[in-house]
Design an enzyme around this catalytic site. Structure first.
Site, PDB file in Angstrom:
ATOM      1  N   ALA A 106       0.872  -1.177   0.000  1.00 28.50           N
ATOM      2  CA  ALA A 106       0.000   0.000   0.000  1.00 28.50           C
ATOM      3  C   ALA A 106       0.909   1.227   0.000  1.00 28.50           C
ATOM      4  O   ALA A 106       2.085   1.143   0.375  1.00 28.50           O
ATOM      5  CB  ALA A 106      -0.877  -0.016   1.246  1.00 28.50           C
ATOM      6  N   GLY A 150       0.647  -4.961   0.743  1.00 26.65           N
ATOM      7  CA  GLY A 150      -0.552  -4.945  -0.092  1.00 26.65           C
ATOM      8  C   GLY A 150      -0.287  -5.481  -1.495  1.00 26.65           C
ATOM      9  O   GLY A 150      -1.185  -6.024  -2.139  1.00 26.65           O
ATOM     10  N   GLU A 210      -0.511  -9.118  -1.148  1.00 32.91           N
ATOM     11  CA  GLU A 210      -1.930  -9.461  -0.957  1.00 32.91           C
ATOM     12  C   GLU A 210      -2.652  -9.433  -2.305  1.00 32.91           C
ATOM     13  O   GLU A 210      -3.492 -10.285  -2.593  1.00 32.91           O
ATOM     14  CB  GLU A 210      -2.568  -8.488   0.043  1.00 32.91           C
ATOM     15  CG  GLU A 210      -1.992  -8.676   1.448  1.00 32.91           C
ATOM     16  CD  GLU A 210      -2.430  -7.592   2.414  1.00 32.91           C
ATOM     17  OE1 GLU A 210      -2.046  -6.416   2.213  1.00 32.91           O
ATOM     18  OE2 GLU A 210      -3.164  -7.902   3.363  1.00 32.91           O
ATOM     19  N   GLU A 218       4.321  -5.560   7.209  1.00 29.21           N
ATOM     20  CA  GLU A 218       3.519  -4.540   7.893  1.00 29.21           C
ATOM     21  C   GLU A 218       3.914  -4.340   9.350  1.00 29.21           C
ATOM     22  O   GLU A 218       3.829  -3.227   9.872  1.00 29.21           O
ATOM     23  CB  GLU A 218       2.018  -4.897   7.817  1.00 29.21           C
ATOM     24  CG  GLU A 218       1.404  -4.684   6.448  1.00 29.21           C
ATOM     25  CD  GLU A 218       1.581  -5.873   5.518  1.00 29.21           C
ATOM     26  OE1 GLU A 218       2.335  -6.815   5.847  1.00 29.21           O
ATOM     27  OE2 GLU A 218       0.944  -5.857   4.448  1.00 29.21           O
TER      28      GLU A 218
HETATM   29  N1  COA Z   1       4.629   3.176  -0.286  1.00 24.12           N
HETATM   30  C1  COA Z   1       5.051   4.379  -0.698  1.00 24.12           C
HETATM   31  N2  COA Z   1       6.232   4.571  -1.291  1.00 24.12           N
HETATM   32  C2  COA Z   1       7.017   3.499  -1.447  1.00 24.12           C
HETATM   33  C3  COA Z   1       6.654   2.214  -1.020  1.00 24.12           C
HETATM   34  C4  COA Z   1       5.391   2.074  -0.421  1.00 24.12           C
HETATM   35  N3  COA Z   1       4.936   0.898  -0.005  1.00 24.12           N
HETATM   36  N4  COA Z   1       7.656   1.350  -1.307  1.00 24.12           N
HETATM   37  C5  COA Z   1       8.614   2.085  -1.902  1.00 24.12           C
HETATM   38  N5  COA Z   1       8.232   3.373  -1.979  1.00 24.12           N
HETATM   39  C6  COA Z   1       8.953   4.497  -2.553  1.00 24.12           C
HETATM   40  C7  COA Z   1      10.081   4.947  -1.634  1.00 24.12           C
HETATM   41  O1  COA Z   1       9.598   5.810  -0.610  1.00 24.12           O
HETATM   42  C8  COA Z   1      10.975   5.644  -2.628  1.00 24.12           C
HETATM   43  O2  COA Z   1      10.428   6.912  -2.919  1.00 24.12           O
HETATM   44  P1  COA Z   1      11.404   8.212  -3.069  1.00 24.12           P
HETATM   45  O3  COA Z   1      12.291   7.885  -4.242  1.00 24.12           O
HETATM   46  O4  COA Z   1      10.448   9.322  -3.329  1.00 24.12           O
HETATM   47  O5  COA Z   1      12.175   8.307  -1.773  1.00 24.12           O
HETATM   48  C9  COA Z   1      10.838   4.797  -3.886  1.00 24.12           C
HETATM   49  O6  COA Z   1       9.606   4.095  -3.754  1.00 24.12           O
HETATM   50  C10 COA Z   1      11.945   3.775  -4.063  1.00 24.12           C
HETATM   51  O7  COA Z   1      12.001   2.977  -2.871  1.00 24.12           O
HETATM   52  P2  COA Z   1      13.334   2.795  -1.971  1.00 24.12           P
HETATM   53  O8  COA Z   1      12.910   2.408  -0.616  1.00 24.12           O
HETATM   54  O9  COA Z   1      14.196   4.009  -2.098  1.00 24.12           O
HETATM   55  O10 COA Z   1      14.017   1.584  -2.762  1.00 24.12           O
HETATM   56  P3  COA Z   1      14.972   0.456  -2.162  1.00 24.12           P
HETATM   57  O11 COA Z   1      15.507  -0.255  -3.334  1.00 24.12           O
HETATM   58  O12 COA Z   1      15.931   1.061  -1.193  1.00 24.12           O
HETATM   59  O13 COA Z   1      14.001  -0.509  -1.325  1.00 24.12           O
HETATM   60  C11 COA Z   1      11.989  -1.777  -0.919  1.00 24.12           C
HETATM   61  C12 COA Z   1      12.970  -1.239  -1.974  1.00 24.12           C
HETATM   62  C13 COA Z   1      10.806  -2.371  -1.665  1.00 24.12           C
HETATM   63  C14 COA Z   1      12.680  -2.876  -0.084  1.00 24.12           C
HETATM   64  C15 COA Z   1      11.539  -0.623   0.008  1.00 24.12           C
HETATM   65  O14 COA Z   1      11.048   0.417  -0.810  1.00 24.12           O
HETATM   66  C16 COA Z   1      10.470  -0.983   1.002  1.00 24.12           C
HETATM   67  O15 COA Z   1      10.739  -1.589   2.014  1.00 24.12           O
HETATM   68  N6  COA Z   1       9.221  -0.549   0.720  1.00 24.12           N
HETATM   69  C17 COA Z   1       8.130  -0.670   1.646  1.00 24.12           C
HETATM   70  C18 COA Z   1       7.643  -2.086   1.762  1.00 24.12           C
HETATM   71  C19 COA Z   1       6.534  -2.150   2.776  1.00 24.12           C
HETATM   72  O16 COA Z   1       6.710  -1.927   3.949  1.00 24.12           O
HETATM   73  N7  COA Z   1       5.341  -2.483   2.287  1.00 24.12           N
HETATM   74  C20 COA Z   1       4.202  -2.648   3.107  1.00 24.12           C
HETATM   75  C21 COA Z   1       3.347  -1.448   3.055  1.00 24.12           C
HETATM   76  S1  COA Z   1       1.825  -1.734   3.926  1.00 24.12           S
END
Ligand code: COA
Length: 266
Positions: free
Chosen positions: A73, A118, A121, A141
């Site tokens: 999400a 999400g 999911e 989460e």
């Molecule tokens: N919601 C909003 N933005 C998200 C996102 C999410 N779930 N997942 C990634 N992004 C955004 C980051 O904030 C970043 O934005 P920015 O460039 O404006 O700072 C961009 O996508 C790239 O992500 P980043 O975290 O910089 O890449 P990474 O390669 O270092 O890490 C992930 C990749 C997927 C491991 C990491 O983004 C992550 O952990 N995301 C969240 C996963 C999560 O907790 N999901 C559950 C949500 S309920």
């Protein structure tokens, strides 16, 4: 009925119909294809249109780019939600994923990268999952001080079993493609460049079968799991309540500020 899918204008998804298959691509590559409310609404609209569209026999759902199917999400969007908004988000997320699960035509998730929260999911609501070798799965989460809100507590347990589901839901650990295959989270792992072709191969085989039988199989299998309706309601209510907790604010802010979260239990 004629296919009108490709004439509909969407902002966050790409939709293309070809050889009786509808390709839906989540198109927020710079945000790891995170599922904001509009993206979910657009996916639901595209999928529901397929119910009535006799020119479409199946759906391939994927994410744009090479890094993510969908990384969850949209954390930035929901970070400041109230309890009511959080509950509504979960309720609507469940409805979107039910539209996929109950689609009378097969939906295959082509998982091209991160499939988290999400996003995972969403992948689990598809009938079949095929992933690339570099895909990674997880329900992180708890790192944000919240729980899965789009039926992840229900579908992960259904797919990989209660014990394994609890481990991944409680630790937030990521699962690599081979492990996902071994546990039944995905049906096939293929090299990235063969991902869509593998999904097409499966759908092209299903296309040769009787559509009424295909719809009936999906309905019958789904009916077995509908007994778990209480679990879904529990998840919707509990997910919403997290939007009133201090740890949720801490968890989401920590993510957005790119620092570790410091949870207090409130
Ligand atoms: N919601 C909003 N933005 C998200 C996102 C999410 N779930 N997942 C990634 N992004 C955004 C980051 O904030 C970043 O934005 P920015 O460039 O404006 O700072 C961009 O996508 C790239 O992500 P980043 O975290 O910089 O890449 P990474 O390669 O270092 O890490 C992930 C990749 C997927 C491991 C990491 O983004 C992550 O952990 N995301 C969240 C996963 C999560 O907790 N999901 C559950 C949500 S309920």
């Amino acid at each position: 009925m004629e296919n009108t899918q490709t004439e509909t204008t969407y902002q966050n998804i790409l939709v293309e119909a070809k050889d009786q298959i509808l390709y839906i691509t989540i198109n927020r590559e710079d945000k790891m294809n995170a599922l904001n409310i509009l993206t979910l609404a657009e996916i639901k609209s595209a999928v529901l249109a397929v119910y009535q569209d006799s020119s479409i026999r199946g759906i391939i759902l994927t994410g744009k780019g090479t890094r993510a199917f969908a990384a969850g999400a949209d954390i930035a969007e929901f970070a400041n939600f109230t309890v009511e908004e959080g509950t509504r988000l979960s309720d609507e997320g469940h409805a979107v994923l039910r539209a996929i699960d109950n689609c009378p035509k097969p939906v295959i998730a082509a998982i091209n990268g991160f499939s988290l929260g999400g996003g995972n999911e969403l992948a689990m609501s598809a009938h079949i999952r095929v992933c690339s070798e570099k895909a990674k799965f997880g329900q992180p989460e708890v790192n944000l001080g919240v729980i899965p809100g789009y039926a992840g507590t229900q579908r992960l347990a259904q797919l990989i079993g209660k014990g394994r589901a609890l481990e991944y839901l409680l630790t937030g650990d990521m699962i690599d493609a081979q492990k996902a295959l071994q546990m039944g989270l995905v049906n096939h792992v293929v090299p990235a460049e063969e991902l869509i072709a593998k999904c097409e191969e499966i759908l092209n085989k299903i296309k040769t079968k009787a559509p009424l039988a295909i719809a009936s199989v999906i309905r019958c299998v789904n009916t077995f799991y509908e007994k778990k309706a209480d679990g879904n309601l529990t998840e919707i209510n509990e997910f919403g309540n997290f939007f009133g907790s201090e740890d949720f604010i801490e968890g989401t802010q920590a993510f957005l500020q790119k620092r570790p979260a410091n949870f207090k239990g409130n």
